[in-house]
Scaffold this motif. Structure first.
Motif, PDB file in Angstrom:
ATOM      1  N   ARG A   2      13.365  -7.197 -21.269  1.00  0.00           N
ATOM      2  CA  ARG A   2      14.410  -7.606 -22.235  1.00  0.00           C
ATOM      3  C   ARG A   2      15.135  -8.920 -21.897  1.00  0.00           C
ATOM      4  O   ARG A   2      15.219  -9.185 -20.656  1.00  0.00           O
ATOM      5  CB  ARG A   2      15.514  -6.526 -22.071  1.00  0.00           C
ATOM      6  N   GLN A  15       4.666  -3.763 -18.784  1.00  0.00           N
ATOM      7  CA  GLN A  15       5.833  -3.828 -18.376  1.00  0.00           C
ATOM      8  C   GLN A  15       6.752  -4.397 -19.537  1.00  0.00           C
ATOM      9  O   GLN A  15       6.675  -5.425 -19.930  1.00  0.00           O
ATOM     10  CB  GLN A  15       6.302  -4.667 -17.046  1.00  0.00           C
ATOM     11  N   TRP A  16       7.673  -3.509 -20.068  1.00  0.00           N
ATOM     12  CA  TRP A  16       8.414  -4.169 -21.243  1.00  0.00           C
ATOM     13  C   TRP A  16       9.715  -4.810 -20.464  1.00  0.00           C
ATOM     14  O   TRP A  16      10.260  -4.544 -19.639  1.00  0.00           O
ATOM     15  CB  TRP A  16       8.755  -3.022 -22.073  1.00  0.00           C
ATOM     16  N   VAL A  37       6.477  -7.777 -23.894  1.00  0.00           N
ATOM     17  CA  VAL A  37       5.896  -6.958 -22.934  1.00  0.00           C
ATOM     18  C   VAL A  37       4.928  -7.816 -22.075  1.00  0.00           C
ATOM     19  O   VAL A  37       4.244  -8.904 -22.519  1.00  0.00           O
ATOM     20  CB  VAL A  37       4.865  -5.915 -23.848  1.00  0.00           C
ATOM     21  N   ALA A  96      10.003   1.244 -18.215  1.00  0.00           N
ATOM     22  CA  ALA A  96       9.229   0.932 -19.536  1.00  0.00           C
ATOM     23  C   ALA A  96       7.814   0.460 -19.277  1.00  0.00           C
ATOM     24  O   ALA A  96       7.857  -0.707 -19.377  1.00  0.00           O
ATOM     25  CB  ALA A  96       9.921   0.229 -20.461  1.00  0.00           C
ATOM     26  N   THR A  97       7.011   1.296 -19.121  1.00  0.00           N
ATOM     27  CA  THR A  97       5.609   0.787 -18.468  1.00  0.00           C
ATOM     28  C   THR A  97       4.485   1.324 -19.375  1.00  0.00           C
ATOM     29  O   THR A  97       3.544   1.275 -18.901  1.00  0.00           O
ATOM     30  CB  THR A  97       5.328   0.977 -17.031  1.00  0.00           C
ATOM     31  N   THR A 118      10.183   2.538 -32.645  1.00  0.00           N
ATOM     32  CA  THR A 118       9.393   2.548 -31.389  1.00  0.00           C
ATOM     33  C   THR A 118       8.525   1.268 -31.596  1.00  0.00           C
ATOM     34  O   THR A 118       7.603   1.222 -32.801  1.00  0.00           O
ATOM     35  CB  THR A 118       8.447   3.804 -31.418  1.00  0.00           C
ATOM     36  N   THR A 143       3.888   2.253 -25.531  1.00  0.00           N
ATOM     37  CA  THR A 143       5.079   2.148 -26.590  1.00  0.00           C
ATOM     38  C   THR A 143       6.382   2.145 -26.051  1.00  0.00           C
ATOM     39  O   THR A 143       6.512   2.443 -24.688  1.00  0.00           O
ATOM     40  CB  THR A 143       5.014   3.667 -27.529  1.00  0.00           C
ATOM     41  N   TYR A 144       7.302   1.852 -26.845  1.00  0.00           N
ATOM     42  CA  TYR A 144       8.539   1.562 -26.288  1.00  0.00           C
ATOM     43  C   TYR A 144       9.528   1.891 -27.287  1.00  0.00           C
ATOM     44  O   TYR A 144       9.504   1.344 -28.446  1.00  0.00           O
ATOM     45  CB  TYR A 144       8.723   0.078 -25.487  1.00  0.00           C
ATOM     46  N   ASP A 169      19.512  -2.405 -26.259  1.00  0.00           N
ATOM     47  CA  ASP A 169      18.450  -3.311 -26.751  1.00  0.00           C
ATOM     48  C   ASP A 169      18.960  -4.129 -27.957  1.00  0.00           C
ATOM     49  O   ASP A 169      18.578  -5.265 -28.452  1.00  0.00           O
ATOM     50  CB  ASP A 169      17.147  -2.937 -27.314  1.00  0.00           C
TER      51      ASP A 169
END
Lengths: 585, 71
Positions: A270, A267-268, A302, A284-285, A248, A288-289, A295
Motif C-alpha cells: 500500500r 506480497q500486496w 503487488v 496479504a500474501t 477483490t 487475491t486481496y 485502502d
C-alpha cells in the motif's frame, strides 16, 4: 541456509552437478561443480565422499602404521580388531602439500564432536570429542588427535575404508552435536544428535577458499543439475479488479524462469501516493486481496518474489489507481450462483446490462431500459412510452447465464407502463400481468438439485407465478381453493398456510433441501413437505406455469430469483436483503 | 375481448392482419396473439386487438369451459 534443505539431492550426483553451499563469509551459494569439489578433496590427500552421511574424507586404515606417500592417512592405534570404544588417539600424516589445509581444518574443529566410521558398514563407528589436535613433537609431519569417546559400536577391520568427519561449532558452519544418550547402533541414527542447522561441512580448497557445504534433511549433500539457473521474472505481475473498498483484486504473477523451480511469494503493498512509501500489507500474501477501509484513497501494488537455491528475483506490478469508497453490493454479490435472476433492481455490481426491453404501444418500437442508482430507470421508461402503454418483451437474466425471459407475442407481453406511468407496488416499479401474460425462458430450467426460488410479488387473483407452460406438472401457484401450492414433477406440495392474500405484497420463497420442500413468506416458514427428492422441477415460464395462459399471473411481479443449489443457510440473509429493499414487512 | 371461431386458420389470419397493421419489429415482437384451443378441439379463440376487427364471433370473456381445471 535452512531453505536449502528443501531441495532434495539430485538423484545420482554427477561431477557436473552444482553443489549448494556458502563461502566462509556466509555468501549464499557457491556454485561449484560437484566434480571440482571432489577434486579439491582428492588433492588434499583424501577421497571425496559426497552424498553419504556426513563423511568428507576417507583413507585406508593402515594396520602396520604405515603411510602411503603423498597421502593423508589415518594410522590405526591398536591395529586390526581395535574396538572403536578403545580409541583415544588418532595420528594423522600430512605428507602431501595439500595436507596442510586438512590440518588447518581439523585444528579448527577442536572442541567439537567427530566421527570415525567404516564406510561400507554403518554399524561400525565411533563418536568422540576432539580434545586436541597438535603436531607430533617427534615427527613434524604427523599430527595427534586426542579423542574421548561419546559413543561407539564395532571395531576397526583391516583393509577397510574409513571416514573422519566433524561438525564445526562455529556460527557460520553450524551443526553441533547434541547429547548422545541410549544405545547407538547405526551411523544414520547419529543424525538425530545433530542440532539445527544440520550438517554443514567446512572444506578448505587448495586455493585457500573456504566452502561450506550444506547437507539435506536426510544427511546427504544437496546437489542440483548443472542446468540450474537463478530465478528471473521476465514480465511484470499485473493486477485486475474493481478499485473500490469491498472489492477483490487479483494478481497475475509475471513469467518466471529458473531451475530448480523457484518458490513464489506475493506480497500486496500500500502507498499514499502510488509512487513512494510502499509498505507491506500484513497477511496479504495470496493471489487475491480484498480491499478494506484502510485502502480507501490509497494505492495498491503487488510485489512478486521468486527464490531458488541460486538466488532471488523481485518484481513489482504497476500501481493501481486510487482506491475508491465502497460501492454497490447486490444480492447476487453476496449470494451468488443463481441459475436465473430477474429483477427491476440491479442484483450484482458485475451485471452491466439492461433490466428490460419495452415495446411502446404507440408505434411498437422497443427500447432497453437500464438502471439509475441501481434501480429501474423509470424516468427513461416513462419518457420512452410518452403517455402510452409499455409492454415487456424481455426481462433480462442478471445471473450471467443468459436465461432471459422473453415473449414475442404482443398480447402476452406483460405491461409495465400504463398511459405513460410505470406500474409500482409499494413505491417500487412492477410488471403487471392480467391473467393472460407470460414470459418464456428459451432453455427450460430442469432443476434436479436443491433449489431456492425467491419471489417478490403481489396477486390480485389466485394464479401462477412460474413453472412450465407446456405441461401441468410444474408450477408455483397461489390457489383460492387450497393453500399456497407448488407442484414439482407432479408432486403436489400444499404448504401449511393459506393462499397469499390478494392485493398484498409478499416476499414468497419456495425451496428444496433433499427430500423436503419448504415455503417462507415474509420471513416466516410454513412447514416442510417431504417426497421431493429426485424430482425434476421444470421452469420455462414466468408469470405463468400451466398450459396456455389460462392461469397466468394476475398481479405484479417485481423480482424472481432461482438458485439451483441449497440456500437454506442463506435464507434469512436473502430475505433480509429483499425486505430491506422492498420494505414488505 | 376475444374472437371465437371454428376454423383455426381464421384466427391465424386475424393474427397476421394485426401483425401487418402494427408493423411489429420482427425481433422483440413477431405476433399479435396465440390461438387458444378449446379443450373440445372444436373451437378456437384469440384476444381481440383494440384497433382491428374480424368477421368472427366477439365475446367479452372466455367461459370456464375453455380452461382446464387444475387437479
Amino acid at each position: 541456509m535452512a531453505r536449502l534443505s528443501t531441495y532434495a539431492i539430485d538423484g545420482t550426483p554427477v561431477s557436473s552437478d552444482k553443489l549448494i553451499g556458502t563461502d566462509d563469509s556466509g555468501v549464499a551459494t557457491k556454485n561449484y561443480p560437484l566434480g571440482t569439489v571432489a577434486a579439491w578433496l582428492k588433492e588434499s590427500g583424501a577421497t571425496a565422499i559426497l552424498g553419504q552421511n556426513n563423511f568428507i574424507f576417507q583413507t585406508e586404515v593402515d594396520p602396520q602404521v604405515g603411510r602411503l606417500p603423498g597421502t593423508f592417512s589415518l594410522p590405526v592405534v591398536g591395529g586390526d580388531g581395535t574396538p572403536f570404544s578403545d580409541i583415544t588417539t588418532l595420528k594423522f600424516s600430512i605428507t602431501s602439500s595439500a595436507g596442510q589445509y586438512v590440518v588447518d581444518y581439523i585444528a579448527s574443529t577442536v572442541g567439537s564432536k567427530v566421527i570415525l566410521g567404516q564406510l561400507d558398514d554403518l554399524n561400525a563407528f565411533g563418536v568422540y570429542a576432539l580434545e586436541s589436535f597438535t603436531q607430533d613433537p617427534e615427527t613434524p609431519t604427523f599430527y595427534n588427535a586426542v579423542l574421548s569417546l561419546a559413543s561407539g559400536n564395532g571395531s576397526l577391520i583391516g583393509a577397510k575404508s574409513y571416514g573422519f568427519a566433524t561438525y564445526s561449532s562455529s556460527a557460520t558452519s553450524g551443526g553441533t552435536w547434541g547429547g548422545i544418550t541410549g544405545t547407538i547402533t547405526n551411523q544414520t541414527d547419529l543424525v538425530d544428535y545433530v542440532t539445527a542447522p544440520r550438517a554443514s561441512y567446512a572444506i578448505q580448497t587448495p586455493n585457500g577458499t573456504s566452502l561450506i557445504i550444506v547437507a539435506g534433511n536426510d544427511g546427504t549433500l544437496a546437489a542440483i543439475p548443472p542446468t540450474s539457473t537463478a530465478p528471473s521474472i521476465t514480465t511484470l505481475p499485473t493486477i485486475s479488479g474493481t478499485l473500490n473498498v469491498g472489492r477483490t483484486l487479483t494478481a497475475t504473477p509475471g513469467t518466471v524462469t529458473g531451475e530448480p523451480a523457484p518458490t513464489q511469494v506475493l506480497q500486496w503493498q500500500r502507498s499514499d501516493n502510488g509512487t513512494t512509501g510502499w509498505s507491506n500489507i500484513a497477511g496479504a500474501t495470496g493471489t487475491t486481496y480484498l480491499l478494506g477501509s484502510l485502502d480507501e484513497d490509497k494505492y495498491i501494488r503487488v510485489q512478486q518474489t521468486e527464490e531458488n537455491v541460486l538466488g532471488t528475483a523481485t518484481a513489482n506490478s504497476a500501481s493501481t489507481g486510487q482506491i475508491q469508497p465502497a460501492a454497490f453490493v447486490g444480492l447476487l454479490d453476496t449470494y451468488s450462483g443463481a441459475a436465473a435472476a430477474y429483477s427491476l433492481r440491479k442484483l450484482s455490481f458485475t451485471y452491466s446490462g439492461a433490466a428490460i426491453v419495452v415495446r411502446r404501444s404507440s408505434d411498437n418500437t422497443t427500447q432497453a431500459i437500464g438502471f439509475v442508482n441501481n434501480e429501474l430507470d423509470t424516468t427513461s421508461l416513462e419518457s420512452f412510452c410518452s403517455g402510452t402503454d409499455g409492454f415487456v418483451t424481455t426481462w433480462y437474466d442478471q445471473s450471467g447465464n443468459g436465461n432471459d425471459a422473453v415473449n414475442a407475442t404482443a398480447a402476452e407481453q406483460p405491461q409495465i407502463v400504463s398511459s405513460g406511468t410505470a406500474y409500482s407496488v409499494n413505491s417500487k416499479p412492477a410488471i403487471s400481468g392480467n391473467g393472460s401474460k407470460q414470459l418464456g425462458i428459451s432453455t427450460e430450467l430442469n432443476i434436479s438439485t436443491d433449489f431456492f426460488i425467491a419471489t417478490t410479488l403481489q396477486y390480485d387473483a389466485h394464479t401462477m407465478v412460474l413453472g412450465s407452460n407446456i405441461d401441468t406438472a410444474n408450477f408455483l401457484y397461489s390457489s383460492s381453493l387450497t393453500q399456497y401450492r407448488a407442484r414439482i414433477d407432479n408432486l403436489n406440495v400444499f404448504f401449511n398456510a393459506t393462499a397469499l392474500a390478494l392485493n398484498t405484497q409478499y416476499n414468497s420463497n419456495v425451496f428444496r433441501v433433499g427430500n423436503d420442500v419448504d415455503h417462507s413468506r415474509n420471513g416466516t416458514l410454513n412447514g416442510v413437505i417431504s417426497g421431493a427428492v429426485g424430482r425434476v422441477f421444470k421452469i420455462n415460464a414466468l408469470m405463468n406455469g400451466y398450459t396456455a395462459t389460462s392461469y397466468a399471473m394476475s398481479g405484479y411481479a417485481q423480482e424472481i430469483i432461482i438458485w439451483d443449489s441449497n440456500q437454506s443457510t442463506n435464507r434469512t440473509g436473502i430475505e433480509t436483503n429483499i425486505n430491506d429493499f422492498y420494505s414488505i414487512y | 375481448m376475444y374472437y371465437i371461431g371454428t376454423n383455426k386458420t381464421d384466427l391465424e389470419a386475424y393474427n397476421k392482419k394485426v401483425v401487418w397493421g402494427e408493423g411489429y419489429d420482427g425481433e422483440f415482437t413477431t405476433d399479435w396473439a396465440g390461438v387458444i384451443d378449446h379443450p373440445s378441439g372444436n373451437n378456437f379463440a384469440m384476444v381481440k386487438h383494440p384497433k382491428y376487427d374480424a368477421e368472427l364471433t366477439l365475446v367479452e370473456t372466455l367461459g370456464a369451459d375453455w380452461y382446464p381445471e387444475i387437479e
